[in-house]
Design a protein around this motif. Sequence first.
Motif, mmCIF file in Angstrom:
data_model
loop_
_atom_site.group_PDB
_atom_site.id
_atom_site.type_symbol
_atom_site.label_atom_id
_atom_site.label_comp_id
_atom_site.label_asym_id
_atom_site.label_seq_id
_atom_site.Cartn_x
_atom_site.Cartn_y
_atom_site.Cartn_z
ATOM 1 N N GLN A 131 0.819 -1.353 0.026
ATOM 2 C CA GLN A 131 -0.077 0.048 0.049
ATOM 3 C C GLN A 131 0.877 1.157 -0.122
ATOM 4 O O GLN A 131 1.995 1.277 0.763
ATOM 5 C CB GLN A 131 -0.809 -0.020 1.098
ATOM 6 C CG GLN A 131 -1.876 -0.799 0.945
ATOM 7 C CD GLN A 131 -3.075 -0.653 2.236
ATOM 8 O OE1 GLN A 131 -2.627 -0.429 3.459
ATOM 9 N NE2 GLN A 131 -4.309 -1.119 2.072
ATOM 10 N N LEU A 132 0.447 2.458 -0.797
ATOM 11 C CA LEU A 132 1.237 3.435 -0.612
ATOM 12 C C LEU A 132 0.821 4.237 0.340
ATOM 13 O O LEU A 132 -0.381 4.256 0.713
ATOM 14 C CB LEU A 132 0.700 4.428 -2.029
ATOM 15 C CG LEU A 132 1.364 3.823 -3.427
ATOM 16 C CD1 LEU A 132 0.882 4.562 -4.487
ATOM 17 C CD2 LEU A 132 2.639 3.440 -3.252
ATOM 18 N N LEU A 136 -0.730 9.523 -0.893
ATOM 19 C CA LEU A 136 -0.753 9.185 -2.313
ATOM 20 C C LEU A 136 -1.978 8.218 -2.491
ATOM 21 O O LEU A 136 -1.838 7.425 -3.253
ATOM 22 C CB LEU A 136 0.422 8.269 -2.607
ATOM 23 C CG LEU A 136 1.728 9.128 -2.647
ATOM 24 C CD1 LEU A 136 3.017 8.229 -2.766
ATOM 25 C CD2 LEU A 136 1.588 10.206 -3.546
ATOM 26 N N SER A 137 -3.010 8.246 -1.502
ATOM 27 C CA SER A 137 -4.220 7.332 -1.559
ATOM 28 C C SER A 137 -4.868 7.522 -3.142
ATOM 29 O O SER A 137 -5.344 6.532 -3.816
ATOM 30 C CB SER A 137 -5.345 7.716 -0.668
ATOM 31 O OG SER A 137 -5.582 9.068 -0.892
ATOM 32 N N GLU A 138 -5.198 8.815 -3.625
ATOM 33 C CA GLU A 138 -5.616 8.879 -4.953
ATOM 34 C C GLU A 138 -4.804 8.076 -6.190
ATOM 35 O O GLU A 138 -5.392 7.674 -6.956
ATOM 36 C CB GLU A 138 -5.573 10.310 -5.254
ATOM 37 C CG GLU A 138 -6.700 11.111 -4.598
ATOM 38 C CD GLU A 138 -7.044 12.682 -4.983
ATOM 39 O OE1 GLU A 138 -6.301 12.931 -5.894
ATOM 40 O OE2 GLU A 138 -7.819 13.208 -4.197
ATOM 41 N N VAL A 139 -3.429 8.228 -5.918
ATOM 42 C CA VAL A 139 -2.485 7.677 -7.012
ATOM 43 C C VAL A 139 -2.889 6.082 -6.806
ATOM 44 O O VAL A 139 -2.792 5.411 -7.978
ATOM 45 C CB VAL A 139 -0.995 8.016 -6.538
ATOM 46 C CG1 VAL A 139 -0.108 7.079 -7.802
ATOM 47 C CG2 VAL A 139 -0.773 9.291 -6.940
ATOM 48 N N ARG A 144 -5.222 0.920 -8.992
ATOM 49 C CA ARG A 144 -5.887 -0.036 -8.842
ATOM 50 C C ARG A 144 -6.849 -0.244 -10.090
ATOM 51 O O ARG A 144 -7.362 -1.372 -10.533
ATOM 52 C CB ARG A 144 -6.491 -0.127 -7.447
ATOM 53 C CG ARG A 144 -5.583 -0.543 -6.360
ATOM 54 C CD ARG A 144 -6.373 -0.738 -5.082
ATOM 55 N NE ARG A 144 -5.286 -1.094 -3.993
ATOM 56 C CZ ARG A 144 -4.691 -2.200 -3.735
ATOM 57 N NH1 ARG A 144 -5.038 -3.149 -4.371
ATOM 58 N NH2 ARG A 144 -3.929 -2.114 -2.817
ATOM 59 N N HIS A 145 -7.403 1.091 -10.290
ATOM 60 C CA HIS A 145 -8.384 0.998 -11.382
ATOM 61 C C HIS A 145 -7.581 0.620 -12.812
ATOM 62 O O HIS A 145 -8.227 -0.111 -13.643
ATOM 63 C CB HIS A 145 -9.036 2.508 -11.618
ATOM 64 C CG HIS A 145 -9.942 2.763 -12.837
ATOM 65 N ND1 HIS A 145 -10.929 2.169 -12.886
ATOM 66 C CD2 HIS A 145 -9.617 3.255 -14.132
ATOM 67 C CE1 HIS A 145 -11.638 2.476 -13.993
ATOM 68 N NE2 HIS A 145 -10.714 3.322 -15.004
ATOM 69 N N PHE A 218 1.085 -1.532 -11.464
ATOM 70 C CA PHE A 218 1.922 -1.407 -10.136
ATOM 71 C C PHE A 218 1.947 -2.540 -9.324
ATOM 72 O O PHE A 218 2.877 -2.798 -8.620
ATOM 73 C CB PHE A 218 1.428 -0.174 -9.381
ATOM 74 C CG PHE A 218 2.121 0.145 -8.015
ATOM 75 C CD1 PHE A 218 3.364 0.472 -7.677
ATOM 76 C CD2 PHE A 218 1.423 -0.395 -6.751
ATOM 77 C CE1 PHE A 218 4.016 0.507 -6.443
ATOM 78 C CE2 PHE A 218 1.988 -0.470 -5.729
ATOM 79 C CZ PHE A 218 3.180 0.285 -5.394
ATOM 80 N N PHE A 219 0.636 -3.425 -9.205
ATOM 81 C CA PHE A 219 0.619 -4.416 -8.321
ATOM 82 C C PHE A 219 1.161 -5.678 -9.184
ATOM 83 O O PHE A 219 0.865 -6.706 -8.382
ATOM 84 C CB PHE A 219 -0.997 -4.537 -8.042
ATOM 85 C CG PHE A 219 -1.383 -3.467 -6.921
ATOM 86 C CD1 PHE A 219 -1.082 -3.275 -5.925
ATOM 87 C CD2 PHE A 219 -2.056 -2.278 -7.912
ATOM 88 C CE1 PHE A 219 -1.269 -2.077 -5.221
ATOM 89 C CE2 PHE A 219 -2.607 -0.996 -6.981
ATOM 90 C CZ PHE A 219 -2.128 -1.094 -5.699
ATOM 91 N N GLY A 220 1.784 -5.636 -10.109
ATOM 92 C CA GLY A 220 2.411 -6.572 -10.595
ATOM 93 C C GLY A 220 3.988 -5.859 -11.142
ATOM 94 O O GLY A 220 4.561 -6.988 -11.806
ATOM 95 N N LEU A 221 4.337 -5.077 -10.396
ATOM 96 C CA LEU A 221 5.514 -4.310 -10.723
ATOM 97 C C LEU A 221 6.786 -5.343 -10.279
ATOM 98 O O LEU A 221 7.813 -5.605 -11.147
ATOM 99 C CB LEU A 221 5.891 -3.131 -10.127
ATOM 100 C CG LEU A 221 7.065 -2.244 -10.359
ATOM 101 C CD1 LEU A 221 7.218 -1.850 -11.809
ATOM 102 C CD2 LEU A 221 7.221 -1.098 -9.416
#
Length: 308
Positions: A131-132, A136-139, A144-145, A218-221
């Motif tokens: 989690q960021l 940076l919650s909007e990022v 995730r979108h 990002f979640f597969g970076l």
Amino acid sequence: MLKGSLSHYSPLSQLMMSLLVVVGSFMLCMFAGSVLAYLIFDVNIFTDATSLDINGASVNISVLKFYQSIYSTGMFIIPPFIIAWLLNNKVLTYLFLDKKSSPPQYLLAILTIIVALPAINLLADINSHLQLPEFLSEVEEWMRHSEDQAEIITKKFLVMETPFDLFVNLILIAVIPALGEELLFRGVIQRIFSNMTKNVHWGIIITAFLFAALHMQFFGLIPRMAMGILFGYLLVWTKSLWVPILAHLINNGMAVCMSYFINKGKLPEDIEKFGGNDASIWISGFISMIILTLLLFNLYRSRERQSE
């Protein structure tokens, strides 16, 4: 004569020139692709952009797959040959395509990819829980979108009813990316960053990060970066781009084939997440890493034996 005329340029200048070639090739190919799409599919994206909207009611998956092939060719396959032609008198030598490795090295590359799957799934699981910071919650929400959209596209692309659909997806998702991405990232960019940093390891790491970041997931970076590092060392240790191309092809091809046979009910649904779907993820992941280390060491030693 332009051939090899830019070889004396600094690595930074070569990088900038490479980016220009990639962008130029991409734009020209996409324009040509748009014309061909109109002639073949009667789709005009200039007047009907919704035809490429994956969530649209009138989306044509065949058109999307066509554009994917044009996009990959224009961005990954054509530019490396142009760049190599500008930077070296011997294009195939520059791209590490003039040397064929020994059969044992190809076999080791295949085994390496298969053995690495649980370790990659472990890294993917770890990455998915990151989690960021709050500011940076909007990022993170945007990331995730983007991840959800990419998953939607992947699922729709992987709908395969016939062996011909399987063949098309193997070309589109396995062959073209394996050839193109390795040509550009390992064949060109890794060499440039290795020269820029004067360190082959940094060249591999930086290129692997860019390779992973390009996918905009990002979640597969982390797992993609790990795969990029693996492909990078396969090239360095074998001096042949055909080895990471084969490894990349096997990795993507297995995913396509598993999806096809899962949809046909020939394989269990959880096979794609081998080592990454229950409490055994850590055990299988660590066992995978141990065996992977042994295989890579063997591959490294085979390089030393060849140089003796």
